[in-house]
Design an enzyme around this catalytic site. Structure first.
Site, PDB file in Angstrom:
ATOM      1  N   HIS A  60       0.838  -1.222   0.000  1.00 12.50           N
ATOM      2  CA  HIS A  60       0.000   0.000   0.000  1.00 12.50           C
ATOM      3  C   HIS A  60       0.859   1.252   0.000  1.00 12.50           C
ATOM      4  CE1 HIS A  60      -3.885   2.092   1.073  1.00 12.50           C
ATOM      5  NE2 HIS A  60      -2.987   3.051   1.198  1.00 12.50           N
ATOM      6  N   HIS A  62       1.435   5.456  -2.025  1.00 19.11           N
ATOM      7  CA  HIS A  62       0.926   6.540  -2.893  1.00 19.11           C
ATOM      8  C   HIS A  62       2.109   7.184  -3.599  1.00 19.11           C
ATOM      9  CE1 HIS A  62      -3.227   6.625  -1.247  1.00 19.11           C
ATOM     10  NE2 HIS A  62      -2.597   6.038  -0.230  1.00 19.11           N
ATOM     11  N   GLN A 155      -9.739   9.568  -4.629  1.00 15.64           N
ATOM     12  CA  GLN A 155      -9.369  10.228  -3.369  1.00 15.64           C
ATOM     13  C   GLN A 155     -10.483  11.129  -2.802  1.00 15.64           C
ATOM     14  OE1 GLN A 155      -5.875  10.897  -1.380  1.00 15.64           O
ATOM     15  NE2 GLN A 155      -7.782  11.050  -0.237  1.00 15.64           N
ATOM     16  N   HIS A 213      -9.268   1.864   0.302  1.00 11.87           N
ATOM     17  CA  HIS A 213      -9.119   2.532   1.583  1.00 11.87           C
ATOM     18  C   HIS A 213     -10.457   2.336   2.274  1.00 11.87           C
ATOM     19  CE1 HIS A 213      -5.737   4.373  -0.407  1.00 11.87           C
ATOM     20  NE2 HIS A 213      -5.386   5.006   0.683  1.00 11.87           N
ATOM     21  N   GLU A 216     -10.881   4.218   7.219  1.00 11.80           N
ATOM     22  CA  GLU A 216      -9.710   4.908   7.790  1.00 11.80           C
ATOM     23  C   GLU A 216     -10.251   6.029   8.661  1.00 11.80           C
ATOM     24  OE1 GLU A 216      -6.876   6.523   5.017  1.00 11.80           O
ATOM     25  OE2 GLU A 216      -5.397   6.903   6.571  1.00 11.80           O
ATOM     26  N   ASP A 312       2.471   3.221   2.880  1.00 11.66           N
ATOM     27  CA  ASP A 312       1.440   4.227   2.622  1.00 11.66           C
ATOM     28  C   ASP A 312       2.026   5.558   2.132  1.00 11.66           C
ATOM     29  OD1 ASP A 312      -1.094   5.277   2.370  1.00 11.66           O
ATOM     30  OD2 ASP A 312      -1.530   5.382   4.508  1.00 11.66           O
ATOM     31  N   TRP A 318       0.690  13.794   4.055  1.00  8.26           N
ATOM     32  CA  TRP A 318       0.227  13.100   5.254  1.00  8.26           C
ATOM     33  C   TRP A 318       1.355  12.727   6.202  1.00  8.26           C
ATOM     34  CZ3 TRP A 318      -1.564  12.340   0.306  1.00  8.26           C
ATOM     35  CH2 TRP A 318      -2.904  12.680   0.082  1.00  8.26           C
TER      36      TRP A 318
HETATM   37 FE   FE2 Z   1      -3.383   5.147   1.549  1.00  6.12          FE
END
Ligand code: FE2
Length: 428
Positions: A60, A62, A155, A213, A216, A312, A318
Site C-alpha cells: 500500500h 501513494h 481520493q 481505503h 480509515e 502508505d 500526510w
Molecule cells: Fe493510503
C-alpha cells in the site's frame, strides 16, 4: 549457473538450527536451493550465514504524492483530512514531468532498500488524469527492476466528487490494474456502502482485483468492511479483495468484531494495515488516553485472515518521514500491535514480504526452485534481528543480477580496553 549465493540463511530457518543453503541461479530463475551445491557459476556471493530473503513488498503506497513534502505547504494539524485538503491544493499545480521525476527517485530508494514490488494507489479525481499517465509511464520505466501495480483511487470520493466513477473507468481502460475506493469519505454511510457495491460490481465485471481505503477513521460505527466482505462473498471475489487501513476496527465494540473477523475470513478479504501512518493520523481528536488506531492485526492473523503492512506515505501531505524501508514499517507495526513474541515478530517480517506478495498477487515469488531470482542479502542472521537493526541491504538481486549494494552498519571505537568495532549484534 549464472550466480550462486553461498551459505544463505532463509527466513523460514529456525535460528541456530537449520544449516545454511546455497542458491543457484540460471536465466533469471532460481534453479536449486540446497546445502553445499555442487556446481560452479560465473559469479559467486558468499552470504556467510546472513539472512537471504525474497524482496520486500509494499502492499500500500501513494507514488503520486511521494516526495512532495512541503509543496505548497506543510500539514499543520497532522490530520488525514488536512492532508486530503493539502493534496487538493497541490493537484492543480502538478506537472507530469515532476510526478514522474519524484516517483522515479522514490523507486531508486526502494531498490536500494530491497523493495522490489509496490502496489501504489493513484488519484483519479482529476479530469486530466495526469497522475495516472505519469505513473503508467513510471510503471513502464521501472519494469526491468521493480514490479509496480496501480490502483485507481477516487481520493475525493466516488460519489462525492463529480465525474469520479467515469475517471476511474477511464484509468482502468488506460491500464491501471486494481479498483480502489474510499467509502468512509463519501457524504453518508449509505453512500459509502453504495460506493462499495458499485466498485465491487465493476471489478467483478472487469475481472479485476479490489483494494479500497476502508474505514480509515476512529469512528467505531464506520463499518464499510462489512459491506466489502458481503459484496466480495456475493460476487465471488474472494482472494482478490483487500481492505486497506481498517482503522475503525481498533475502536469497534469487541462483540461486533467477534462477528466481523469470521466474515472477513469467510469472504477471503485480506487486510493491509499501515502502521507508520495509522499511529500518526488516528486518535487526533482524542485527548488522553489516545487510541493507537491501527487495525487488529494479531486477532486477524489468529483468525486466518491474510495481513500485510504497507508504508502508505513517504514525505507527502500526510507524513514527513520515511525512506522506503519496509523493515521500519515492520518495526512500527510490531510495536503498535504489541507483537513481541518471537513468532509474532517473524509474522511482522512476513507482513512486508510473503503476505504482501500473496495479497498483491505476485507470481513466482520466493526462494525456491522455479521462482524468479529476486532476493536480498541482509546484514542480519534472522528476521527478528533484521527488524531490530533495520538491517543494511548488503546485496539486492533482481532476476539474477545485482542491482544494489549497501555497506554493513559498523562503528569503530577508540576506547582503551574495549573492542575496536561494534556491529550491534549479540555475540555470546
Ligand atoms: Fe493510503
Amino acid at each position: 549457473m549464472d550466480l550462486i549465493i553461498r551459505r544463505a540463511t532463509l527466513p523460514s530457518h529456525a535460528a541456530g538450527r537449520d544449516s545454511p543453503v546455497d542458491i543457484g541461479i540460471t536465466g533469471g530463475r532460481i534453479e536449486a536451493v540446497e546445502p553445499h551445491l555442487a556446481a560452479s557459476a560465473h559469479e559467486e556471493i558468499d552470504a556467510a550465514g546472513a539472512l537471504v530473503t525474497p524482496p520486500f513488498v509494499d502492499a500500500h503506497f501513494h507514488l503520486d504524492a511521494t516526495l512532495s513534502y512541503g509543496l505548497p505547504r506543510v500539514n499543520q494539524s497532522g490530520t488525514l483530512l488536512e492532508g486530503i485538503a493539502l493534496w487538493g491544493e497541490l493537484k492543480p499545480h502538478l506537472t507530469q514531468e515532476a510526478l514522474v521525476e519524484r516517483a522515479m527517485q522514490y523507486c531508486d530508494w526502494a531498490v536500494a532498500r530491497g523493495l522490489l514490488a509496490i502496489r501504489s494507489h493513484v488519484d483519479v479525481c482529476d479530469e486530466r488524469l495526469l497522475a495516472v499517465e505519469a505513473l503508467l509511464e513510471v510503471r513502464r520505466r521501472v519494469a526491468p527492476y521493480l514490479d509496480l501495480q496501480l490502483v485507481a483511487f477516487p481520493q475525493d470520493g466516488l460519489l462525492r466528487a463529480p465525474g469520479a466513477f467515469d475517471n476511474l473507468k477511464r484509468a482502468i481502460a488506460m491500464g491501471v490494474d486494481v479498483v480502489g475506493g474510499i467509502p468512509h469519505f463519501e457524504r453518508t454511510m449509505v453512500d459509502g456502502a453504495r460506493s462499495v457495491r458499485m466498485l465491487c460490481e465493476f471489478a467483478a465485471d472487469q475481472g479485476l482485483p479490489v483494494d479500497m481505503h476502508c474505514d480509515e477513521s476512529d469512528d467505531p460505527l464506520s463499518r464499510h468492511i462489512e459491506t466489502l466482505c458481503a459484496e466480495t462473498h456475493r460476487l465471488g471475489l474472494g482472494g482478490r479483495v483487500a481492505g486497506s487501513h481498517l482503522t475503525s476496527m481498533h475502536s469497534m465494540d469487541n462483540y461486533y468484531v467477534s462477528k466481523l473477523l469470521p466474515l472477513m475470513r469467510e469472504s477471503g478479504v485480506a487486510a493491509i494495515a499501515n502502521p507508520l501512518i495509522n499511529i500518526t493520523l488516528q486518535g487526533r481528536a482524542d485527548t488522553y488516553p489516545k487510541r493507537r488506531g491501527m487495525t487488529r492485526v494479531p486477532e486477524m492473523l489468529a483468525a486466518g485472515i491474510d495481513v500485510a503492512f504497507g508504508h502508505d506515505c513517504v514525505m507527502d501531505p500526510w507524513y514527513g518521514l520515511g525512506s522506503a524501508d519496509m523493515l521500519e514499517v515492520a518495526h512500527m507495526g510490531l510495536h503498535v500491535a504489541q507483537m513481541t513474541s518471537q513468532a509474532a515478530m517473524r509474522a511482522a517480517f512476513d507482513a512486508v514480504t510473503v503476505n504482501a506478495a500473496r495479497i498483491v498477487g505476485l507470481r513466482d515469488y520466493g526462494i525456491e526452485p522455479g521462482c524468479n531470482a529476486d532476493c536480498v542479502v541482509l546484514d542480519a542472521r534472522d528476521p527478528v534481528e533484521a527488524i531490530r537493526l533495520r538491517a543494511a541491504r548488503l546485496v539486492v538481486i533482481r532476476r539474477g543480477r545485482v542491482i544494489a549494494r549497501s555497506p554493513a552498519a559498523r562503528a569503530s571505537l577508540t576506547i582503551d580496553g574495549r573492542p575496536a568495532e561494534v556491529d550491534f549484534k549479540l555475540h555470546r
